[in-house]
Design an enzyme around this catalytic site. Structure first.
Site, PDB file in Angstrom:
ATOM      1  N   ASP A  13      53.693  27.199  46.095  1.00 39.67           N
ATOM      2  CA  ASP A  13      54.858  27.697  45.363  1.00 39.67           C
ATOM      3  C   ASP A  13      54.587  29.093  44.802  1.00 39.67           C
ATOM      4  OD1 ASP A  13      56.017  25.282  45.864  1.00 39.67           O
ATOM      5  OD2 ASP A  13      55.896  24.525  43.811  1.00 39.67           O
ATOM      6  N   GLY A  39      55.460  21.452  46.653  1.00 42.34           N
ATOM      7  CA  GLY A  39      56.000  20.559  47.672  1.00 42.34           C
ATOM      8  C   GLY A  39      56.202  19.195  47.042  1.00 42.34           C
ATOM      9  N   GLY A  41      56.081  16.155  48.159  1.00 39.89           N
ATOM     10  CA  GLY A  41      55.057  15.162  48.446  1.00 39.89           C
ATOM     11  C   GLY A  41      53.787  15.413  47.652  1.00 39.89           C
ATOM     12  N   ASN A  43      53.393  17.242  44.947  1.00 41.81           N
ATOM     13  CA  ASN A  43      53.657  17.086  43.511  1.00 41.81           C
ATOM     14  C   ASN A  43      53.573  15.630  43.092  1.00 41.81           C
ATOM     15  OD1 ASN A  43      54.151  19.817  43.239  1.00 41.81           O
ATOM     16  ND2 ASN A  43      56.373  19.632  43.199  1.00 41.81           N
ATOM     17  N   SER A 223      69.066  15.198  31.157  1.00 43.58           N
ATOM     18  CA  SER A 223      68.844  14.926  29.736  1.00 43.58           C
ATOM     19  C   SER A 223      69.407  13.584  29.295  1.00 43.58           C
ATOM     20  CB  SER A 223      69.465  16.045  28.893  1.00 43.58           C
ATOM     21  OG  SER A 223      70.864  16.100  29.102  1.00 43.58           O
ATOM     22  N   GLY A 251      61.803  16.194  38.811  1.00 41.13           N
ATOM     23  CA  GLY A 251      62.165  15.011  39.579  1.00 41.13           C
ATOM     24  C   GLY A 251      60.964  14.377  40.245  1.00 41.13           C
ATOM     25  N   ASP A 252      60.001  15.203  40.668  1.00 48.29           N
ATOM     26  CA  ASP A 252      58.789  14.672  41.291  1.00 48.29           C
ATOM     27  C   ASP A 252      57.966  13.871  40.285  1.00 48.29           C
ATOM     28  OD1 ASP A 252      59.475  15.954  43.679  1.00 48.29           O
ATOM     29  OD2 ASP A 252      58.480  17.806  43.054  1.00 48.29           O
TER      30      ASP A 252
END
Length: 268
Positions: A13, A39, A41, A43, A223, A251-252
């Site tokens: 990243d 990435g 996966g 993460n 939130s 989200g990961d």
């Protein structure tokens, strides 16, 4: 605790901090720049390793310095890398990320070696994969490979978790292989073909996915926390209070925590 296998992407990243996002054709000067291992996966695998899970990874990096560095990074964070291969002649996947002062982001991904993960790679690593009980997928590797792996895993009686990001066109059969699907607000509307207000239409939209064959929906709502939807049952789980700094990878981390909870036997 059950063991977990993550099948997915491994990216480098390149993150630039900006005062605001640029308009089309506009050039801005970054107020800061950093390089991270990323990435979805990678993460999720690293987050699981940091939580103390028994986690292994199946994926691909390039035969460049970034690929070698990433494999070392995974190992340093407790991830078994037996299933990670360096693809000859390929570059490691790269994500270019802009982050504004509110922590919102814009992301462009160059798949690199991630795009070369094939069903034959799943066959090659099958015995290694079978040592795990839970499997965590995302959609930054070819959808055909994801569907192939999920179908075999479902037939083998394994538990399959799909983080359906980035939102992609999926074959209808794939939904029937998913035990837990973890879409965010945008993704659940995309997959269900619904575009109304999220809160008002959440259960209706989730119903479309459940009818396609998904067993359980865990909908991420920022939130507001998350919604657990199975059959006619909808439960709201409130979020912990926090001050967001950078939402990249949030989200990961959620998916890793959810998979860890299931592996520990304390999930839904």
């Amino acid at each position: 605790m059950k063991s977990i296998c993550v099948i997915g992407s491994l990216n480098i990243d390149l993150v630039a901090a900006v005062e605001r996002f640029p308009l089309p054709g506009e050039t801005l000067t970054s107020v800061g720049y950093t390089t991270f291992f990323g990435g979805k996966g990678g993460n999720q695998a690293v987050a699981l390793g940091k939580l103390g899970a028994n986690v292994r990874m199946v994926g691909k990096v390039g035969d460049d310095i970034h690929g070698s560095d990433y494999i070392r990074h995974l190992r340093m964070n407790g991830v078994d890398t037996t299933g990670v291969r360096q693809e000859q002649g390929a570059a490691t996947g790269t994500a270019m990320i802009l982050v504004d002062p509110q922590g919102e982001n814009q992301i462009i991904i160059s798949p690199g070696a991630n795009g070369l993960l094939r069903p034959t790679d799943i066959d090659e690593h099958w015995d290694y994969m079978m040592e795990a009980e839970l499997f965590l997928f995302q959609l930054e590797v070819p959808v055909g490979t994801v569907a192939y792996a999920m179908k075999r895993l479902k037939a083998a009686g394994k538990t399959v978790i799909l983080d359906p990001a980035p939102a992609s066109q999926l074959p209808d059969a794939l939904f029937g292989y998913v035990d837990y699907m973890t879409p965010n607000e945008t993704e659940i509307r995309y997959y269900a073909g619904r575009h109304q207000a999220y809160k008002l239409q959440l259960k209706e939209a989730a119903g479309v996915l459940l009818r396609k064959g998904v067993d359980t929906i865990v909908a991420k709502a920022g939130s507001e926390g998350a919604y657990y939807i199975r059959g006619i049952d909808l439960q709201h789980i409130a979020a912990f209070p926090s001050d967001p700094v950078d939402t990249t990878g949030a989200g990961d981390c959620f998916n890793a925590g959810f998979a860890y909870s299931l592996a520990a036997g304390s999930g839904p």
